[in-house]
Design an enzyme around this catalytic site. Structure first.
Site, PDB file in Angstrom:
ATOM      1  N   TYR A   1      -1.938  -0.510  10.335  1.00  0.00           N
ATOM      2  CA  TYR A   1      -2.165  -1.147   9.036  1.00  0.00           C
ATOM      3  C   TYR A   1      -0.966  -0.935   8.128  1.00  0.00           C
ATOM      4  CZ  TYR A   1      -3.644  -1.381   4.175  1.00  0.00           C
ATOM      5  OH  TYR A   1      -3.683  -1.644   2.822  1.00  0.00           O
TER       6      TYR A   1
ATOM      7  N   THR B   1       0.813  -1.209   0.000  1.00  0.00           N
ATOM      8  CA  THR B   1       0.000   0.000   0.000  1.00  0.00           C
ATOM      9  C   THR B   1       0.850   1.264   0.000  1.00  0.00           C
ATOM     10  OG1 THR B   1      -1.576   1.295   1.341  1.00  0.00           O
ATOM     11  CG2 THR B   1      -0.116  -0.168   2.529  1.00  0.00           C
TER      12      THR B   1
END
Length: 329
Positions: free
Chosen positions: A141, A117
Site C-alpha cells: 500500500y 500517506t
C-alpha cells in the site's frame, strides 16, 4: 462554477472533500467504482460510476465535465491485504493512477491534488516526521502511494502536470452536521471500531500491544479531523489555481495520542464504557508516529482547528448515532 473531478468521492475522505468543495463554490464530480465507496455518501454534486482502469470511461467524464483539476483519493488502502495481495494494490492504485493522469493530460486538465500517506515514511519511531524525512515504505500500500508520487513528478517534468501531494496520518471524525461519516467494510480504524464496541455491534475493541515504550504502554498516533484534512485539500486546489508549483505537504497536528487516551476520551464524550480486550502487538506497528505540519501551516495557511480528541470523537459519535454507523448503499 469551477468543476473538480473527485476520484473516490464516495469514500470517507472523498465525500467530505466534496462537501467542502461545494461550500467553497466548486462543483465536485464524484468518480467512483463503489467497490469500497457508498452511493449514499454522494450528496454534493454529480456522480459518475466508473473504474480508474477504464480509460474510455475516464475520457467520457473528462469530456462531459471539463474539470479544472482532479482531486485523487481513489485507492485500496488495507495494509494487511496489501501484504498478501500486492498485485491487487499495484494494479488498482498505480496502474489506475497512470490511466487517470494520462486521461487528465489528454483532456488538458493539468492540476492534481493527490491523497498520499505518512506510511511512505515507514517505521521511524519517536521522530516528528516532516516532508524531508526519508521515505521507506514497508508494505505494498505505502509503496504504491510512493510510486504515484514519483509518477506525478515524472509527468510534471514531461507534460507540465502540477500537483499538490498531501501525506497524512490518522484521520477521524465526521462533518459536524452528521450528513456523512466513516464506514468501511471491513473496518480497521480505531475510532469507528471503538464506537461499534460501545454500541454493542462488536463484543470488544482489541488493543494490539500494551508493552510499548510509551507512558501507558500503547501506541501513539497523530490524529487529524477529517474536516480539517479536506479543508487543506481545498487550499491545495487554490494553490494550483494561483499558478504555484508542485509541492508536498504533511497533514497532522504534531501531537500524538495513545490508544488508551483515545479510548478514555471516548468514554467521557459518549458517557459509555468501551469494552476492551488486550492483544499481542501486530507486526510492523511503530511505537509512535507524529507529523510535522509546519510547511502546510506556513505556506498554505492551514490550521487544524477541529483536531482535538473530544471534537473528533463527538462528531464521529453524532454520525454513528444518526445512521447506526453505516451506509445502506
Amino acid at each position: 462554477m469551477t468543476t473538480i473531478l473527485v476520484t473516490g468521492g464516495a469514500g470517507y475522505i472523498g465525500s467530505h472533500a466534496c462537501k467542502v468543495l461545494a461550500a467553497a463554490g466548486y462543483t465536485p464530480v464524484t468518480y467512483d467504482n463503489l467497490d469500497t465507496g457508498w452511493r449514499d455518501s454522494v450528496k454534493f454534486g454529480p456522480f459518475e460510476q466508473g473504474d480508474l482502469l477504464d480509460r474510455d470511461r475516464l475520457d467520457q467524464v473528462f469530456a462531459a465535465y471539463r474539470p479544472a483539476a482532479v482531486m485523487h483519493f481513489a485507492a485500496l488502502s488495507q495494509v494487511g491485504e496489501s501484504m498478501t495481495e500486492p498485485g491487487k494494490y499495484w494494479r488498482n492504485n498505480v496502474c489506475g493512477s497512470l490511466s487517470l493522469f494520462e486521461a487528465a493530460i489528454h483532456a488538458g486538465c493539468l492540476d492534481v491534488v493527490f491523497s498520499s500517506t505518512c506510511a511512505t515514511y515507514g517505521e521511524q519511531d519517536g521522530v516528528v516526521l516532516d516532508e524531508d524525512s526519508a521515505q521507506q515504505p514497508l508494505n505494498s500500500y505505502a509503496a504504491s502511494k510512493r510510486a504515484i508520487e514519483d509518477m506525478l513528478d515524472n509527468f510534471g517534468a514531461s507534460h507540465g502536470l502540477r500537483s499538490v501531494i498531501f501525506r497524512y496520518f490518522n484521520v477521524a471524525g465526521a462533518d459536524p452536521e452528521g450528513e456523512i461519516g466513516e464506514f468501511h467494510q471491513p473496518e480497521t480504524h480505531l475510532v469507528p471500531l471503538m464506537l461499534d464496541a460501545i454500541d454493542g455491534k462488536r463484543d470488544a475493541l482489541t488493543i494490539f500491544g500494551t508493552d510499548y515504550d510509551t507512558p501507558d504502554g500503547t501506541c501513539i498516533r497523530d490524529y487529524v479531523h477529517v474536516m480539517d484534512l479536506v479543508d487543506a485539500h481545498v487550499l491545495g486546489v487554490k494553490w494550483l489555481e494561483d499558478g504555484r508549483g508542485s509541492r508536498v505537504f504533511n497533514l497532522g497536528t504534531g501531537t500524538g495520542f495513545s490508544v488508551r487516551e483515545v479510548v478514555d476520551k471516548s468514554g467521557s464524550v459518549t458517557n459509555r464504557e468501551v469494552p476492551i480486550l488486550e492483544g499481542a502487538r501486530r507486526p510492523g506497528d511503530a511505537t509512535a508516529l507524529v507529523s510535522g505540519s509546519q510547511r502546510a501551516m506556513t505556506e498554505l495557511g492551514w490550521r487544524p482547528t477541529r483536531s482535538t480528541l473530544e471534537t473528533m470523537i463527538a462528531d464521529a459519535w453524532r454520525w454513528h448515532q444518526n445512521t447506526s454507523g453505516h451506509y445502506s448503499a
